[in-house]
Motif scaffolding. Structure first.
Motif, PDB file in Angstrom:
ATOM      1  N   LEU A 134       8.663  -8.727  25.855  1.00  0.00           N
ATOM      2  CA  LEU A 134       8.179 -10.096  26.025  1.00  0.00           C
ATOM      3  C   LEU A 134       6.762 -10.159  26.588  1.00  0.00           C
ATOM      4  O   LEU A 134       6.001 -11.056  26.256  1.00  0.00           O
ATOM      5  N   THR A 135       6.419  -9.201  27.430  1.00  0.00           N
ATOM      6  CA  THR A 135       5.088  -9.215  28.040  1.00  0.00           C
ATOM      7  C   THR A 135       4.060  -8.461  27.210  1.00  0.00           C
ATOM      8  O   THR A 135       2.888  -8.449  27.541  1.00  0.00           O
TER       9      THR A 135
ATOM     10  N   GLN B  36      17.374  -5.241  30.297  1.00  0.00           N
ATOM     11  CA  GLN B  36      16.463  -6.231  30.857  1.00  0.00           C
ATOM     12  C   GLN B  36      15.039  -5.682  30.930  1.00  0.00           C
ATOM     13  O   GLN B  36      14.089  -6.375  30.603  1.00  0.00           O
ATOM     14  N   ALA B  37      14.891  -4.428  31.346  1.00  0.00           N
ATOM     15  CA  ALA B  37      13.567  -3.817  31.427  1.00  0.00           C
ATOM     16  C   ALA B  37      12.928  -3.718  30.047  1.00  0.00           C
ATOM     17  O   ALA B  37      11.735  -3.998  29.880  1.00  0.00           O
TER      18      ALA B  37
ATOM     19  N   SER C  38       3.922  -5.257  26.811  1.00  0.00           N
ATOM     20  CA  SER C  38       3.613  -3.922  27.308  1.00  0.00           C
ATOM     21  C   SER C  38       4.227  -2.831  26.439  1.00  0.00           C
ATOM     22  O   SER C  38       3.996  -1.656  26.672  1.00  0.00           O
ATOM     23  N   GLU C  39       5.002  -3.234  25.399  1.00  0.00           N
ATOM     24  CA  GLU C  39       5.580  -2.221  24.523  1.00  0.00           C
ATOM     25  C   GLU C  39       4.512  -1.510  23.712  1.00  0.00           C
ATOM     26  O   GLU C  39       4.731  -0.449  23.166  1.00  0.00           O
TER      27      GLU C  39
ATOM     28  N   SER D 194      13.615  -5.611  27.470  1.00  0.00           N
ATOM     29  CA  SER D 194      13.315  -6.979  27.053  1.00  0.00           C
ATOM     30  C   SER D 194      12.045  -7.487  27.713  1.00  0.00           C
ATOM     31  O   SER D 194      11.183  -8.073  27.054  1.00  0.00           O
ATOM     32  N   ASN D 195      11.926  -7.254  29.020  1.00  0.00           N
ATOM     33  CA  ASN D 195      10.714  -7.693  29.725  1.00  0.00           C
ATOM     34  C   ASN D 195       9.474  -7.032  29.147  1.00  0.00           C
ATOM     35  O   ASN D 195       8.428  -7.670  28.999  1.00  0.00           O
ATOM     36  N   GLY D 196       9.570  -5.739  28.831  1.00  0.00           N
ATOM     37  CA  GLY D 196       8.451  -5.028  28.235  1.00  0.00           C
ATOM     38  C   GLY D 196       8.055  -5.603  26.894  1.00  0.00           C
ATOM     39  O   GLY D 196       6.873  -5.745  26.576  1.00  0.00           O
TER      40      GLY D 196
END
Length: 83
Positions: free
Chosen positions: A47-48, A40-41, A50-51, A43-45
Motif C-alpha cells: 500500500l505504501t 499485514q506487513a 515500498s514493495e 499489505s502495508n508494504g
C-alpha cells in the motif's frame, strides 16, 4: 390417566480439554497470529509503495501461497484437537 413424559434435550458430549490438546490449540493460534502479522506487513508494504525496493509481485504471490497453506495446516490442527 396418562402421564406426560418430558425429555431433556440431548447434550453433545464436549471433548476433554487435555493439556496436549490445549497446547496444540495454543501453539496453532499463536502461529496464526504471527502469520497475520506477516500478511499485514506485506499489505502495508504494498500500500505504501515500498514493495519497489522489496520483493517483486511474483515473490509476494509465492509468499502468500505458502502462508495460506500454513494457515490451513494450523486450522486443521485446531479442528483435530478440538474434536
Amino acid at each position: 390417566m396418562s402421564q406426560k413424559q418430558t425429555f431433556a434435550p440431548q447434550r453433545r458430549k464436549s471433548p476433554v480439554a487435555t493439556p496436549d490438546r490445549l497446547s496444540v490449540i495454543q501453539d496453532a493460534t499463536s502461529e496464526l497470529s504471527c502469520i497475520g502479522i506477516c500478511l499485514q506487513a506485506m499489505s502495508n508494504g504494498m500500500l505504501t509503495g515500498s514493495e519497489e525496493s522489496g520483493p517483486n509481485m511474483s515473490a509476494v504471490g509465492m509468499a502468500l501461497e505458502w502462508l495460506s497453506g500454513e494457515m490451513e495446516r494450523r486450522c486443521a490442527a485446531i479442528t483435530e484437537a478440538a474434536s
